[in-house]
Design a protein around this motif. Structure first.
Motif, PDB file in Angstrom:
ATOM      1  N   GLY A  16       0.781  -1.235   0.000  1.00 57.56           N
ATOM      2  CA  GLY A  16       0.000   0.000   0.000  1.00 57.56           C
ATOM      3  C   GLY A  16       0.810   1.279   0.000  1.00 57.56           C
ATOM      4  O   GLY A  16       0.244   2.370  -0.011  1.00 57.56           O
ATOM      5  N   VAL A  17       2.145   1.182   0.020  1.00 59.55           N
ATOM      6  CA  VAL A  17       2.991   2.378   0.106  1.00 59.55           C
ATOM      7  C   VAL A  17       4.160   2.269  -0.859  1.00 59.55           C
ATOM      8  O   VAL A  17       4.888   1.274  -0.851  1.00 59.55           O
ATOM      9  CB  VAL A  17       3.538   2.574   1.536  1.00 59.55           C
ATOM     10  N   HIS A  18       4.344   3.298  -1.702  1.00 57.92           N
ATOM     11  CA  HIS A  18       5.527   3.400  -2.548  1.00 57.92           C
ATOM     12  C   HIS A  18       6.495   4.325  -1.816  1.00 57.92           C
ATOM     13  O   HIS A  18       6.451   5.548  -1.971  1.00 57.92           O
ATOM     14  CB  HIS A  18       5.153   3.952  -3.921  1.00 57.92           C
ATOM     15  N   ALA A 351      -8.176   0.966  15.360  1.00 58.50           N
ATOM     16  CA  ALA A 351      -8.219   0.488  16.745  1.00 58.50           C
ATOM     17  C   ALA A 351      -7.562   1.483  17.688  1.00 58.50           C
ATOM     18  O   ALA A 351      -8.060   1.724  18.805  1.00 58.50           O
ATOM     19  CB  ALA A 351      -7.544  -0.873  16.850  1.00 58.50           C
ATOM     20  N   ASN A 352      -6.455   2.095  17.274  1.00 60.61           N
ATOM     21  CA  ASN A 352      -5.762   3.046  18.134  1.00 60.61           C
ATOM     22  C   ASN A 352      -6.586   4.307  18.361  1.00 60.61           C
ATOM     23  O   ASN A 352      -6.601   4.840  19.470  1.00 60.61           O
ATOM     24  CB  ASN A 352      -4.395   3.396  17.533  1.00 60.61           C
ATOM     25  N   ASP A 369     -18.963  -2.398  17.240  1.00 61.09           N
ATOM     26  CA  ASP A 369     -19.558  -2.034  15.951  1.00 61.09           C
ATOM     27  C   ASP A 369     -18.435  -1.537  15.035  1.00 61.09           C
ATOM     28  O   ASP A 369     -18.127  -0.345  15.002  1.00 61.09           O
ATOM     29  CB  ASP A 369     -20.613  -0.949  16.161  1.00 61.09           C
ATOM     30  N   GLU A 370     -17.825  -2.466  14.297  1.00 65.00           N
ATOM     31  CA  GLU A 370     -16.675  -2.120  13.458  1.00 65.00           C
ATOM     32  C   GLU A 370     -17.050  -1.161  12.330  1.00 65.00           C
ATOM     33  O   GLU A 370     -16.242  -0.320  11.927  1.00 65.00           O
ATOM     34  CB  GLU A 370     -16.054  -3.392  12.881  1.00 65.00           C
ATOM     35  N   ARG A 392      -6.919   0.516   8.305  1.00 61.27           N
ATOM     36  CA  ARG A 392      -6.467  -0.768   8.850  1.00 61.27           C
ATOM     37  C   ARG A 392      -4.947  -0.920   8.792  1.00 61.27           C
ATOM     38  O   ARG A 392      -4.416  -1.996   9.074  1.00 61.27           O
ATOM     39  CB  ARG A 392      -7.124  -1.952   8.095  1.00 61.27           C
ATOM     40  N   GLN A 393      -4.238   0.138   8.424  1.00 64.78           N
ATOM     41  CA  GLN A 393      -2.770   0.101   8.417  1.00 64.78           C
ATOM     42  C   GLN A 393      -2.247   0.031   9.852  1.00 64.78           C
ATOM     43  O   GLN A 393      -2.724   0.742  10.735  1.00 64.78           O
ATOM     44  CB  GLN A 393      -2.223   1.359   7.737  1.00 64.78           C
TER      45      GLN A 393
END
Length: 510
Positions: A16-18, A351-352, A369-370, A392-393
């Motif tokens: 997901g990252v260049h 989450a953080n 409740d995601e 979600r990283q």
């Protein structure tokens, strides 16, 4: 000058990252080459490719003009390339000499470690650095600055000709920085090439020969430090000119008091501290290292409860024995050590952000409740301009500045009325600093009551409506926001020989 290292068209990708996009970089013998850029620009990733931590996906690396492969840190060390990471990797329970020679200990017959020679060899390295150090001292007994010297000695023990320093002064005071610079200049004179990663502009001007700037994984340019104004380097880093925004100073005479501390004490760390904090106010705390500022913040937050004194929150006495008590009262704390006390590094951004507020998004069976959390996390990612591929990283993969923003988002979601920021911009680049400053001013304008603890006097002066100064566990005075650095230092050192201007009449002496 001889080119020790040439990195050509280096490319590196993560999921997901260049991270690096065809980056060029070179290092000469006997120079200090500063590597600068905003958090997430790719500086540390580029140096991890040079030190064998990462393997590039494209491009090539030349040492002494010959192309080399660096499949591991040991391979880089064997070629004389050493790196000192921002977070020191020493074993606190071992001695200085044991840390330097671990895995390479000199041996006597029957395989026993030759401790006498190990200590003597370590002492010889320190002698060459002109540093007085006991090789037998446990590393855990040393200051951060002295531990930094051990890391340098360890790198030099591999006969390093290339030394990479990643934010080496982040936790050092002025005298310790001066000591470090003396060693850097000595190494430079001996022909060692030094890559110096830092966000501190005054350091770059003082110690570097050349400056290379990166932005968004790309090489922006390389300039001579002596010939290039700091303003140009900043513009190269952020891609725009930064301007100071006018700060609206609230009328504190009519504002409600959000927090009051009376005669707070704990052992020798805190001695009868008393102050008040109003809604909409930013109260800066200044002082030298060891003055007790962080201890005060942790006492208010319940992480290290006081032995005596009283804390009043919104006019009512508060019993704060744990951080959970503080959070229930609407107090949020951003620690100076975000990785240990502010983040769950193995968890994702979503989450953080939700960590301090999870019960709000759970049903009676405790199920989260995601979907709702995803919407909320993405909202804060946008509001705070957090650079992440998605919510979600894993937080550990973000840059320092973006990790800091995640911690801030956590407390904003909790909707805390009182916020304590301990070193909010430590290890953060100039562009991210400007964003954090803007955010703090916006929060104050919304009526949040804010404490900012900072070791950087210009930062305290820029942000604060009032400035509380501490010295050796005591609150020595409270200054107006327009105070001078000399006034602050007079209180921070309790020196009466420092000239104080006419505004000294506004000082509240304690």
């Amino acid at each position: 000058m001889i080119e020790l290292v040439q990195m050509e068209v280096i490319d590196k990708r993560f999921p997901g990252v260049h991270a690096l996009k065809g980056v060029d970089f070179s290092l000469r013998a006997g120079e200090v080459h500063a590597l600068m850029g905003e958090n997430g620009a790719g500086k540390s990733t580029l140096m991890k490719c040079l030190s064998g931590v990462y393997q590039p996906d494209g491009g090539r690396i030349l040492v002494d003009g010959s192309e080399v492969a660096l499949p591991s840190p040991r391979a880089a060390q064997d070629l004389g390339i050493g790196i000192i990471h921002q977070e020191l990797a020493l074993m606190r329970d071992l001695t200085v000499a044991q840390n330097i020679w671990i895995g390479r200990e000199p041996r006597l017959s029957f395989g026993r470690i030759d401790e006498r020679r190990q200590n003597a060899d370590a002492a010889a390295i320190f002698a060459g650095m002109n540093v007085a150090m006991d090789p037998r001292a446990p590393v855990g007994s040393l200051t951060i600055a002295r531990q930094q010297m051990v890391e340098i000695a360890k790198a030099l023990s591999y006969r390093s000709r290339v030394l990479i320093m990643d934010e080496p002064t982040a936790a050092l005071n002025d005298s310790e920085i001066a000591e470090l610079f003396t060693i850097i200049r000595k190494l430079r004179a001996e022909g060692v090439g030094i890559v110096y990663i830092s966000h501190k502009m005054d350091e770059i001007r003082e110690i570097s020969d050349r400056v290379t700037v990166m932005r968004d994984g790309e090489h922006v340019g390389t300039v001579e430090a002596a010939d290039t104004p700091i303003s140009k380097i900043i513009t190269m880093m952020v891609g725009r000119e930064l301007t100071d925004e006018a700060v609206t100073v609230p009328d504190l005479t009519i504002a409600e008091t959000a927090l009051e501390v009376r005669n707070l004490g704990r052992g020798r760390d805190l001695q009868k501290i008393g102050f008040s904090l109003k809604k909409g106010e930013i109260l800066g705390f200044a002082g030298l290292m060891g003055a007790g500022r962080t201890e005060l913040a942790r006492a208010i937050f319940g992480a290290e409860p006081p032995d005596q004194g009283e804390i009043i929150v919104h006019g009512k006495p508060a019993k704060i024995c744990t951080p959970a008590d503080a959070v229930r009262l609407g107090i949020g704390y951003l620690s100076e050590d975000r990785k240990h006390y502010g983040l769950a590094l193995g968890m994702d951004v979503r989450a953080n952000i939700a960590l301090a507020s999870l019960p709000r998004y759970a049903d009676r069976l405790g199920r989260i409740d995601e979907k709702q959390l995803a919407v909320i996390a993405r909202d804060y990612i946008g509001r705070l301009a957090i650079r992440t591929p998605h919510d979600r990283q894993e937080v550990r993969l973000l840059s320092g500045g973006n990790q800091q923003k995640v911690v801030i988002a956590k407390w904003l979601l909790r909707d805390c009325d009182i916020l304590i920021f301990d070193e909010p911009t430590r290890g953060i680049d100039v562009g991210a600093k400007a964003e954090i400053y803007r955010l703090l001013n916006d929060l104050a304008a919304q009526g949040k009551a804010i404490i900012v603890i900072s070791s950087e006097l210009p930062e305290v002066l820029r942000l604060s409506h009032r400035i509380a100064v501490m010295c050796e566990g005591r609150l020595t005075g409270i200054l107006p926001g327009g105070a001078s650095q000399e006034q602050i230092m007079a209180l921070a050192t309790q020196r009466e020989d420092i000239a104080v201007s006419q505004t000294a009449g506004e000082i509240k002496w304690t």
